[in-house]
Design a protein around this motif. Structure first.
Motif, short mmCIF file in Angstrom:
data_model
loop_
_atom_site.label_atom_id
_atom_site.label_comp_id
_atom_site.label_asym_id
_atom_site.label_seq_id
_atom_site.Cartn_x
_atom_site.Cartn_y
_atom_site.Cartn_z
N ARG A 122 97.11 45.99 8.10
CA ARG A 122 97.61 44.62 7.94
C ARG A 122 96.47 43.63 7.77
NH1 ARG A 122 102.10 42.00 8.68
NH2 ARG A 122 103.16 43.87 9.45
N GLU A 145 105.42 49.98 5.55
CA GLU A 145 105.97 48.63 5.67
C GLU A 145 104.90 47.58 5.38
OE1 GLU A 145 107.63 48.29 9.57
OE2 GLU A 145 108.85 50.11 9.35
N VAL A 146 103.67 47.84 5.84
CA VAL A 146 102.57 46.91 5.57
C VAL A 146 102.27 46.87 4.08
CG1 VAL A 146 100.12 46.44 5.96
CG2 VAL A 146 101.57 47.16 7.87
N GLU A 149 104.93 44.87 2.36
CA GLU A 149 104.83 43.44 2.68
C GLU A 149 103.78 42.75 1.84
OE1 GLU A 149 103.54 40.57 6.46
OE2 GLU A 149 104.01 42.69 6.81
N PHE A 150 102.65 43.41 1.62
CA PHE A 150 101.53 42.78 0.92
C PHE A 150 101.46 43.16 -0.57
CE2 PHE A 150 100.22 42.30 5.30
CZ PHE A 150 99.58 41.07 5.32
#
Length: 305
Positions: A122, A145-146, A149-150
Motif C-alpha cells: 500500500r 485488493e491493494v 485500489e491503486f
C-alpha cells in the motif's frame, strides 16, 4: 486477447493468444521482452549483500540500470532467504520513501515493489509503484485488493507449500507444472475478481521458491505450458541456487549460467526477466528477439556493402 476465462481454466494445453501488458501508463507488446532490474534495499540479500543498502548507492544503481535499458525497476526491502526479522514498518521505511524518490527522478519509469505484505504494498503504491511483485504466492490475500485500489499490476507466483523466507525441504509434486499452473492461474483469477486489471497481471513459476534444483530445471524447459495460458510470464533466474548447483559455482560466478537460462526462457515464451546484470540481459534478449525475427539487427552491412 479475450479474457472471458481469465484464469485459463480451459486447461494447461489450451493455447491462448498473448496480449499486451499494461502497467499504469505504459503498454508493452506481446512479443516485447522486458528487463526487470533488481534494486535491493537490504543489508543481507544473497547476491552482493548490502551493495544498495545505502540510499545513495541504491539511487546510483537506479541511474545505472535505466541507462543500461531496464524496462522495470524492482525495489525490495526484505531478503527472500531466512535472516533477521523485518517487520512491515521497517520494510516500509526501507522502500516507500525510496520509491517516491525514484518516481520523482524518473516520472515515466515503471516501478515494481518486491513485497509479499499488503502494508508495504500500500505504501509503495502510494509512493508511485506500478506493479506489486509478490514472490510468495499470495501468502497475503490482501495484496490483490491493494493492487486493485491503486490500479497497479500484480505478479502471481508459485511457491507450493512454502512459507515466506523459508527454504524448501523435500518438496514433492506429482506433476510440477500442473501444480504451478493450478496455483498461479487461481491467483490470477482471484486478482481479476478483486478488481485488478487483467492486462496488468503476470504469472511466475518462481524458480527455487518451493523447489529443488531438479524442479527449477523442469519448470524452465516446460515454460511453453505457462506461456500457452496467455498471461505474461516472468522469470527470476538471476544467479540463483539452481544455477549454482547445476554448475557447482558460488553466487559470484553464475552469470554465464544465468544468461544461458535467460536465453532459453526467452525462446520458450517468458516475457519479463528479473535480473542483476541488466546490460548483459538486455543484449541476450535483443539477440533472441532478432533470431525470432521480431526485431531487426541494430546494424547489418555484412555482405551488403
Amino acid at each position: 486477447m479475450a479474457r472471458d476465462d481469465p484464469a485459463g481454466v480451459d486447461g494447461p494445453g489450451f493455447a491462448r493468444e498473448q496480449s499486451s501488458l499494461r502497467l499504469r501508463h505504459r503498454s508493452f507488446g506481446p512479443r516485447q521482452l522486458l528487463v526487470m532490474a533488481i534494486v535491493n534495499r537490504t543489508p543481507d540479500s544473497f547476491y552482493r549483500p548490502g551493495v544498495t543498502w545505502d540510499e545513495g548507492a541504491a539511487m546510483d544503481r537506479v541511474h545505472q540500470v535505466i541507462a543500461e535499458g531496464a524496462d522495470i525497476v524492482d525495489i525490495g526491502g526484505v531478503p527472500a532467504g531466512a535472516g533477521a526479522d523485518v517487520d512491515p514498518g521497517e520494510e516500509i521505511r526501507r522502500t516507500a520513501g525510496f520509491i517516491a524518490a525514484v518516481r520523482g527522478a524518473y516520472p515515466d519509469a515503471v516501478i515494481s515493489a518486491d513485497t509479499y505484505r499488503h502494508e508495504a504494498a500500500r505504501e509503495a503504491c502510494a509512493a508511485g509503484a506500478d506493479l506489486i511483485n509478490d514472490a510468495w504466492g499470495g501468502w497475503d490475500p490482501k495484496l490483490a485488493e491493494v493492487a486493485a485500489e491503486f490500479g497497479a499490476g500484480l505478479v502471481c507466483a508459485h511457491v507450493g507449500p512454502q512459507q515466506p523466507r523459508t527454504r524448501p525441504l523435500r518438496v514433492c509434486y506429482p506433476d510440477l507444472m500442473a501444480d504451478v499452473l493450478d496455483r498461479t492461474l487461481t491467483l490470477a483469477a482471484r486478482a481479476v475478481q478483486a478488481g485488478v486489471d487483467p492486462a496488468a497481471i503476470v504469472i511466475d513459476a518462481a524458480h527455487d521458491f518451493g523447489k529443488n534444483t531438479w524442479h527449477s530445471l523442469e519448470i524452465t524447459r516446460r515454460l511453453p505450458e505457462m506461456a500457452a495460458t496467455g498471461w505474461p510470464v516472468l522469470v527470476s533466474v538471476s544467479n540463483k541456487d539452481f544455477i549454482g548447483e547445476t554448475l557447482n559455482l558460488p553466487a559470484g560466478e553464475r552469470v554465464p549460467g544465468t544468461l544461458a537460462a535467460t536465453s532459453v526462457c526467452a525462446w520458450l515464451g517468458a516475457r519479463i526477466f528479473r535480473a542483476h546484470q541488466v546490460s548483459e540481459t538486455r543484449q541476450v534478449l535483443d539477440m533472441v528477439s532478432a533470431i525470432r525475427g521480431d526485431t531487426p539487427p541494430a546494424r547489418a552491412v555484412r555482405g551488403l556493402a
